[in-house]
Design a protein around this motif. Structure first.
Motif, PDB file in Angstrom:
ATOM      1  N   THR A 199       0.851  -6.434   7.574  1.00 41.59           N
ATOM      2  CA  THR A 199       0.287  -7.596   6.896  1.00 41.59           C
ATOM      3  C   THR A 199       1.184  -8.117   5.774  1.00 41.59           C
ATOM      4  OG1 THR A 199      -0.969  -6.093   5.471  1.00 41.59           O
ATOM      5  CG2 THR A 199      -2.083  -6.956   7.428  1.00 41.59           C
ATOM      6  N   ASN A 200       2.163  -7.314   5.348  1.00 41.85           N
ATOM      7  CA  ASN A 200       3.071  -7.746   4.277  1.00 41.85           C
ATOM      8  C   ASN A 200       4.276  -8.524   4.790  1.00 41.85           C
ATOM      9  OD1 ASN A 200       1.387  -6.446   2.492  1.00 41.85           O
ATOM     10  ND2 ASN A 200       2.668  -4.641   2.287  1.00 41.85           N
ATOM     11  N   LYS A 201       4.564  -8.426   6.068  1.00 44.75           N
ATOM     12  CA  LYS A 201       5.784  -9.034   6.603  1.00 44.75           C
ATOM     13  C   LYS A 201       5.847 -10.553   6.447  1.00 44.75           C
ATOM     14  CE  LYS A 201       6.731  -5.314   9.895  1.00 44.75           C
ATOM     15  NZ  LYS A 201       6.905  -4.939  11.320  1.00 44.75           N
ATOM     16  N   PRO A 202       4.743 -11.289   6.612  1.00 45.38           N
ATOM     17  CA  PRO A 202       4.857 -12.751   6.464  1.00 45.38           C
ATOM     18  C   PRO A 202       5.358 -13.193   5.097  1.00 45.38           C
ATOM     19  CG  PRO A 202       2.816 -12.188   7.598  1.00 45.38           C
ATOM     20  CD  PRO A 202       3.416 -10.904   7.132  1.00 45.38           C
ATOM     21  N   LEU A 203       5.054 -12.452   4.046  1.00 42.69           N
ATOM     22  CA  LEU A 203       5.532 -12.855   2.728  1.00 42.69           C
ATOM     23  C   LEU A 203       7.050 -12.798   2.654  1.00 42.69           C
ATOM     24  CD1 LEU A 203       4.945 -13.672  -0.202  1.00 42.69           C
ATOM     25  CD2 LEU A 203       4.808 -11.242  -0.764  1.00 42.69           C
ATOM     26  N   PHE A 204       7.656 -11.782   3.244  1.00 44.95           N
ATOM     27  CA  PHE A 204       9.114 -11.645   3.201  1.00 44.95           C
ATOM     28  C   PHE A 204       9.791 -12.761   3.996  1.00 44.95           C
ATOM     29  CE2 PHE A 204       7.654  -7.469   2.046  1.00 44.95           C
ATOM     30  CZ  PHE A 204       8.566  -7.043   1.095  1.00 44.95           C
ATOM     31  N   SER A 205       9.309 -13.020   5.191  1.00 41.06           N
ATOM     32  CA  SER A 205       9.924 -14.075   6.002  1.00 41.06           C
ATOM     33  C   SER A 205       9.733 -15.448   5.365  1.00 41.06           C
ATOM     34  CB  SER A 205       9.334 -14.054   7.416  1.00 41.06           C
ATOM     35  OG  SER A 205       7.935 -14.256   7.376  1.00 41.06           O
ATOM     36  N   THR A 206       8.568 -15.675   4.749  1.00 39.54           N
ATOM     37  CA  THR A 206       8.320 -16.965   4.113  1.00 39.54           C
ATOM     38  C   THR A 206       9.178 -17.144   2.869  1.00 39.54           C
ATOM     39  OG1 THR A 206       6.040 -16.865   4.919  1.00 39.54           O
ATOM     40  CG2 THR A 206       6.531 -18.481   3.221  1.00 39.54           C
ATOM     41  N   LEU A 207       9.298 -16.106   2.064  1.00 35.26           N
ATOM     42  CA  LEU A 207      10.156 -16.188   0.882  1.00 35.26           C
ATOM     43  C   LEU A 207      11.616 -16.421   1.266  1.00 35.26           C
ATOM     44  CD1 LEU A 207       8.771 -13.424  -1.506  1.00 35.26           C
ATOM     45  CD2 LEU A 207       8.768 -15.876  -1.898  1.00 35.26           C
ATOM     46  N   PHE A 208      12.073 -15.774   2.332  1.00 35.20           N
ATOM     47  CA  PHE A 208      13.458 -15.959   2.763  1.00 35.20           C
ATOM     48  C   PHE A 208      13.692 -17.394   3.238  1.00 35.20           C
ATOM     49  CE2 PHE A 208      17.121 -15.494   5.552  1.00 35.20           C
ATOM     50  CZ  PHE A 208      17.944 -14.662   4.808  1.00 35.20           C
ATOM     51  N   THR A 209      12.738 -17.943   3.981  1.00 41.18           N
ATOM     52  CA  THR A 209      12.865 -19.333   4.425  1.00 41.18           C
ATOM     53  C   THR A 209      12.814 -20.287   3.239  1.00 41.18           C
ATOM     54  OG1 THR A 209      11.786 -18.748   6.512  1.00 41.18           O
ATOM     55  CG2 THR A 209      11.893 -21.084   5.942  1.00 41.18           C
ATOM     56  N   HIS A 210      11.925 -20.021   2.289  1.00 39.58           N
ATOM     57  CA  HIS A 210      11.825 -20.861   1.089  1.00 39.58           C
ATOM     58  C   HIS A 210      13.115 -20.794   0.271  1.00 39.58           C
ATOM     59  CE1 HIS A 210       9.904 -23.046  -2.130  1.00 39.58           C
ATOM     60  NE2 HIS A 210      10.137 -22.073  -2.993  1.00 39.58           N
ATOM     61  N   MET A 211      13.723 -19.636   0.225  1.00 42.22           N
ATOM     62  CA  MET A 211      14.997 -19.474  -0.488  1.00 42.22           C
ATOM     63  C   MET A 211      16.083 -20.341   0.144  1.00 42.22           C
ATOM     64  SD  MET A 211      17.125 -15.924  -0.994  1.00 42.22           S
ATOM     65  CE  MET A 211      17.380 -15.786   0.786  1.00 42.22           C
ATOM     66  N   LYS A 212      16.151 -20.363   1.459  1.00 43.47           N
ATOM     67  CA  LYS A 212      17.142 -21.202   2.133  1.00 43.47           C
ATOM     68  C   LYS A 212      16.845 -22.689   1.936  1.00 43.47           C
ATOM     69  CE  LYS A 212      16.844 -19.411   6.254  1.00 43.47           C
ATOM     70  NZ  LYS A 212      17.170 -19.190   7.681  1.00 43.47           N
ATOM     71  N   ASN A 213      15.572 -23.047   1.872  1.00 41.97           N
ATOM     72  CA  ASN A 213      15.225 -24.446   1.603  1.00 41.97           C
ATOM     73  C   ASN A 213      15.671 -24.872   0.207  1.00 41.97           C
ATOM     74  OD1 ASN A 213      14.044 -24.694   4.145  1.00 41.97           O
ATOM     75  ND2 ASN A 213      11.999 -24.171   3.400  1.00 41.97           N
ATOM     76  N   MET A 214      15.515 -23.977  -0.754  1.00 43.08           N
ATOM     77  CA  MET A 214      15.980 -24.280  -2.109  1.00 43.08           C
ATOM     78  C   MET A 214      17.500 -24.463  -2.144  1.00 43.08           C
ATOM     79  SD  MET A 214      13.292 -24.398  -4.037  1.00 43.08           S
ATOM     80  CE  MET A 214      12.559 -25.160  -2.581  1.00 43.08           C
TER      81      MET A 214
END
Length: 639
Positions: free
Chosen positions: A337-352
């Motif tokens: 259940t914790n995995k989506p946070l990591f993938s979302t943060l990584f994608t958000h980091m690339k968007n920034m």
């Protein structure tokens, strides 16, 4: 009759004053140095005396008032007209008595403070003698304990240092704030106003049913987003060594939506995923899937909005004790259940990073590394790039020294080259006086030579990727030490490819190209004089990356690339959504459920497939066309 009563009152008043003075004199005589508390801090005495004076005055005042009340009770009952005159005279007498008491209390206070200061000086002298006699023994015992500490003790010290170096500054998390720092508030505000003015006609439909959202730190929620439904939460698992461990928890309704998502994912049914979002607008996996689809179809803004919506839902579910910005919380990737946070943060980091907000991307990368020390998504292999782009050179050097227990970050190709670039710019700042000079640091030339000797295959890949087309690079690559693109280790080759793909833009600067060229010539000159150095560095490389398997094969090189992959049109056809999905929206609206405000969208130059899928989502609205408005008007007039 009245004159006699007044005279009687005045006599009683004088008698009361005499009794009060006698009572004060008795208290002064009864007080002696023996009754005072010895060995008391003079500063405490100041506070105590002030308090005692206040209490003393209040007690005496109470006694006087009680006496006055008992004596004047009969007067008040028999002759009420005399009460006002007596009260005035009594108040004046009380003021005079209080002034006398204050003068006496100040004199007594000054004498007592001098006595206690002398006693405190004697006590401090005795304590200093004891400290002088025993301090050496205590220091010796502490040093023996420090020398006997094992490696585990060092690891615990490193763990205590990690939160400080990975602590996230919330004011740098906002991309809007960083854009204002780069371009100025006037430019950003004018752009936002112009963008809003373009959709002024359609924005009227998006204001219906708007409400305030919860304040979050990772993203700023849009007013058109649905209300948080609370279907996701977080629980505290344990606390150990000052670190709290958490895990996301699904509610029964969220678990049902998750099962529906898995079924739709198994048959690649994007129609089913859109249906899930109608009922559960903050289902994280469904939003991640939509973000990927929009990215492949070229709708990067839509992809970024879906990612931001994921982060908003994940942050709304945080536990009250979950404070990730301080670096003292762990959210292990091993929990599903914790995995989506990591993938979302990584994608958000690339968007920034794609928007040019490198400092915001750096803070997100810090957060990724602090959440799980195992670094499941590879934040360690791009944090140096964001630090260089954000010009956080001092922080990068500090990070390389404090992060990890064995101080071996310089062995990785990204840190080996980035630390040399970092020192190169710091030396420039030291020459101009912007940064204080530091002693004991290796020079940028030495660090770059070390990086080229340890990872020679990086040079050829950089020349091809940047690209560097000068003739001098051709002559450098003809030297046998720089000819090969393979290092002999699958793990190292993968890390080098990741570094080149992530950081090649840094080497497009002319001053860094000259720096790299001069260092390469210096390495060639060194190897000509002493060829055994190449073998020595090869041994170091083999010892550091000895595995025959790729230990980082779970990290895709494309995830560290600036280029956005696009799917062929044939594959995009598989994501076609049934237009009958619009009936689901109508059924939901007729059913009486509160429908969230929808953001108006401009259809000019938009991808048709993306618009089709977008129209299925409950938080989007394209408004009514002019023809539809006219038809409705004629219909109303006919009725």
């Amino acid at each position: 009759m009245s004159a006699r009563q007044l005279k009687k009152v005045l006599e009683e008043q004088e008698a009361t004053q005499q009794q009060q003075e006698e009572l004060l004199n008795r208290n002064d005589e009864s007080e002696s140095p023996e009754s005072s508390v010895p060995a008391q801090n003079p500063f405490d005495l100041l506070m105590d005396d002030n308090d005692s004076d206040d209490h003393h005055d209040s007690d005496k005042g109470d006694e006087v008032e009680a006496a006055h009340a008992s004596r004047y009770q009969n007067v008040n009952e028999k002759h009420p007209s005399m009460v006002k005159a007596s009260v005035t005279s009594i108040s004046l007498a009380n003021q005079k008595s209080k002034k006398k008491k204050k003068k006496k209390s100040k004199a007594d206070l000054s004498s007592n403070v001098e006595d206690h200061e002398r006693s405190c000086n004697v006590t401090l002298e005795n304590l200093s003698l004891e400290v002088d006699s025993s301090s050496q023994q205590r220091i010796a015992s502490y040093s023996r304990k420090a020398k006997s500490a094992n490696i585990s003790g060092k690891d615990s010290i490193v763990k205590q240092l990690k939160p400080s170096i990975l602590q996230v500054d919330p004011k740098f998390l906002s991309a809007e704030n960083e854009l204002r720092r780069i371009f100025g508030s006037k430019v950003v505000n004018s752009f936002e106003k112009g963008h809003q003015a373009g959709n002024s006609r359609q924005s009227l439909t998006g204001r219906r049913g708007s409400y305030s959202h919860r304040r979050t730190i990772l993203v700023s929620p849009s007013e058109h987003w649905p209300r948080w439904d609370g279907s996701l939460s977080m629980e505290l698992l344990e606390s150990s060594n000052g670190v709290n461990y958490f895990r996301y928890v699904h509610s029964p309704s969220y678990s049902q939506a998750q099962r529906a998502f898995e079924a739709a994912k198994a048959i690649h049914d994007l129609n089913g995923i859109a249906s899930i979002l109608l009922q559960h607008p903050y289902h994280i996996d469904s939003l991640i899937t939509l973000a990927e689809y929009f990215k492949f179809s070229g709708e990067h803004q839509m992809s970024a909005d879906a990612t931001a919506k994921c982060l908003y839902g994940l942050e709304c579910a945080w536990h009250p004790m979950f404070t990730p910005l301080q670096g003292n919380c762990q959210l292990k990737y091993s929990h599903e259940t914790n995995k989506p946070l990591f993938s979302t943060l990584f994608t958000h980091m690339k968007n920034m990073d794609r928007r040019g907000c490198h400092r915001s991307a750096l803070e997100i990368c810090k957060l990724l590394l602090s959440l799980d020390s195992d670094d499941p998504v590879g934040g360690l292999f791009c944090i140096d790039y964001f630090a260089l782009r954000a010009e956080e050179y001092l922080w990068l050097e500090r990070f390389s020294e404090e992060y990890g227990s064995d101080n071996s970050l310089w062995l990785f190709p990204n840190f080996s080259f980035s630390l040399a670039v970092c020192r190169f710019y710091l030396e420039k700042k030291e020459d101009t006086g912007d940064v204080d000079k530091t002693d004991g640091k290796a020079s940028s030339n030495d660090l770059m030579k070390q990086a080229l000797m340890l990872h020679p295959s990086v040079l050829k890949k950089l020349v091809n990727k940047v690209p560097l087309k000068e003739q001098v690079w051709t002559s450098i690559l003809q030297y046998s030490f720089f000819k090969s693109e393979q290092s002999g280790s699958p793990t190292l080759d993968h890390l080098i490819s990741m570094y080149v793909e992530r950081s090649y833009l840094v080497w497009r600067l002319p001053d860094l190209q000259k720096f790299l060229r001069d260092s390469a010539h210096s390495v060639i000159a060194t190897l000509k004089d002493k060829g055994t150095d190449a073998n020595d560095w090869a041994c170091v490389r083999k010892e550091a990356f000895s595995s025959e398997k790729n230990e980082y094969r779970h990290l895709l090189i494309s995830d560290f690339s600036d280029s956005v992959p696009t799917m062929p049109p044939d594959n995009l056809q598989n994501f076609m959504v049934d237009p009958r999905m619009r009936e689901v929206q109508n059924a939901e609206q007729v059913g009486g459920r509160p429908f969230p405000a929808r953001a108006p969208r401009d259809l000019t130059n938009r991808n048709a497939l993306a618009v089709l899928l977008e129209s299925m989502l409950p938080w989007f609205d394209y408004g009514q066309g002019e023809g539809e408005h006219n038809e409705n008007d004629h219909h109303d007039q006919a009725n």
